[in-house]
Motif scaffolding. Structure first.
Motif, PDB file in Angstrom:
ATOM      1  N   PRO A   3      50.303  37.177  46.305  1.00 55.07           N
ATOM      2  CA  PRO A   3      49.579  37.298  45.028  1.00 55.07           C
ATOM      3  C   PRO A   3      49.234  38.758  44.755  1.00 55.07           C
ATOM      4  O   PRO A   3      49.537  39.637  45.553  1.00 55.07           O
ATOM      5  N   SER A   7      44.044  40.135  45.821  1.00 50.73           N
ATOM      6  CA  SER A   7      43.879  38.904  46.569  1.00 50.73           C
ATOM      7  C   SER A   7      43.418  39.200  47.993  1.00 50.73           C
ATOM      8  O   SER A   7      43.995  40.032  48.690  1.00 50.73           O
ATOM      9  N   THR A  94      45.792  27.776  51.991  1.00 58.95           N
ATOM     10  CA  THR A  94      46.532  28.111  50.777  1.00 58.95           C
ATOM     11  C   THR A  94      46.680  26.921  49.851  1.00 58.95           C
ATOM     12  O   THR A  94      46.583  27.041  48.616  1.00 58.95           O
ATOM     13  N   ARG A 108      41.980  32.786  41.132  1.00 58.81           N
ATOM     14  CA  ARG A 108      42.488  32.757  42.496  1.00 58.81           C
ATOM     15  C   ARG A 108      41.804  33.805  43.380  1.00 58.81           C
ATOM     16  O   ARG A 108      41.450  33.527  44.529  1.00 58.81           O
ATOM     17  N   SER A 109      41.620  35.001  42.851  1.00 58.78           N
ATOM     18  CA  SER A 109      40.995  36.056  43.646  1.00 58.78           C
ATOM     19  C   SER A 109      39.568  35.679  44.037  1.00 58.78           C
ATOM     20  O   SER A 109      39.141  35.936  45.177  1.00 58.78           O
ATOM     21  N   GLU A 112      39.712  32.881  46.813  1.00 62.47           N
ATOM     22  CA  GLU A 112      40.109  33.394  48.123  1.00 62.47           C
ATOM     23  C   GLU A 112      38.996  34.246  48.732  1.00 62.47           C
ATOM     24  O   GLU A 112      38.725  34.150  49.938  1.00 62.47           O
TER      25      GLU A 112
END
Length: 255
Positions: A3, A7, A94, A108-109, A112
């Motif tokens: 990514p 990320s 994941t 997403r960042s 995570e």
């Protein structure tokens, strides 16, 4: 392909993709035989022991136990032991990241980063540290990710400020800004705590009807508060990450 560079998972993976890093980290896994020496594994060999084509469940359990023990006892400045535990957890996290981002439209960042934070906090705990397993470690990370995404669904962005400035514009000069305008209100937005956000407080002048349409509380001359009937009085504001809303006062009444 990883990514974007922001990320957290991608950063950890790139760290261990460097052979100088992966070959310099070792894990000593005890064996069942009393007199046998522990098995010495590099970071890459530890990854293969857990996710290789034909893993041994019993040996994999021993590997995880030693990886967690090493991470909890690691007090070095670079925290290599903790980074190794996070790296080895990524393949099992994941899928959760993908489901959280797809179902709840989370960033997403952010997901995570929240997972990595949960892993670090769990590894740093002293109470119940001896009972920490790979399953409980991963469960903590997954739970934090879902919680973050669900909390985000309850946050609603507001474009009220942008609409006000587009319709009426801001005062042109400092002299006009200091002069009280009849029927106008001064709005002040203070800088929130933390490094992010506004570099300085914002102050601008708006007409009261723009605020009342949105149900924003307004301080009146007698100290009472006026609000729009469209605002539900029984619904409490939920604390969260949002722009700091400050009371509005008539122009000229500055402290």
């Amino acid at each position: 392909m990883y990514p974007p560079h922001s990320s957290a998972f991608a950063s950890v993976r790139r760290h261990f993709d460097d052979p100088r890093t992966s070959d310099a980290v070792f894990v000593l896994v005890p064996t069942d035989a009393d007199e046998a020496d522990p098995v010495r594994l590099t970071a890459a060999e530890t990854h293969d022991a857990l996710y290789g084509p034909d893993p041994d469940p019993q040996f994999a359990s021993a590997v995880w136990k030693e990886v967690i023990r090493t991470a909890q006892s690691d007090l070095t400045p670079d925290s290599t032991g903790k980074l190794l535990a996070i790296w080895l957890a990524l393949p099992r996290l994941t899928g959760t990241v993908h489901r959280v981002c797809t179902r709840l439209r989370a960033d997403r960042s952010d997901v995570e980063a929240e997972m990595v934070l949960a892993l670090l906090e769990k590894l740093a705990e002293r109470d119940g540290a001896i009972h920490l397993t790979d399953s409980s470690l991963l469960h903590a990370a997954r739970a934090r990710a879902w919680h973050l995404a669900r909390e985000g669904l309850r946050e609603f962005p507001s474009t009220q400020i942008e609409r006000i400035t587009e319709e009426h514009g801001l005062t042109a000069s400092s002299e006009e800004a200091d002069a009280p305008a009849e029927g106008s209100l001064d709005v002040r937005v203070d800088r929130p705590d933390g490094a992010d956000g506004l570099c300085a407080p914002l102050r601008f002048r708006v007409r009261p009807e723009h605020l009342r349409r949105q149900g924003i509380f307004i301080d009146t001359d007698d100290g009472s508060q006026d609000r729009s009937t469209g605002h539900s009085p029984g619904k409490r504001r939920r604390p969260g990450r949002r722009a700091d809303a400050r009371p509005v006062r008539p122009a000229g009444r500055r402290g």
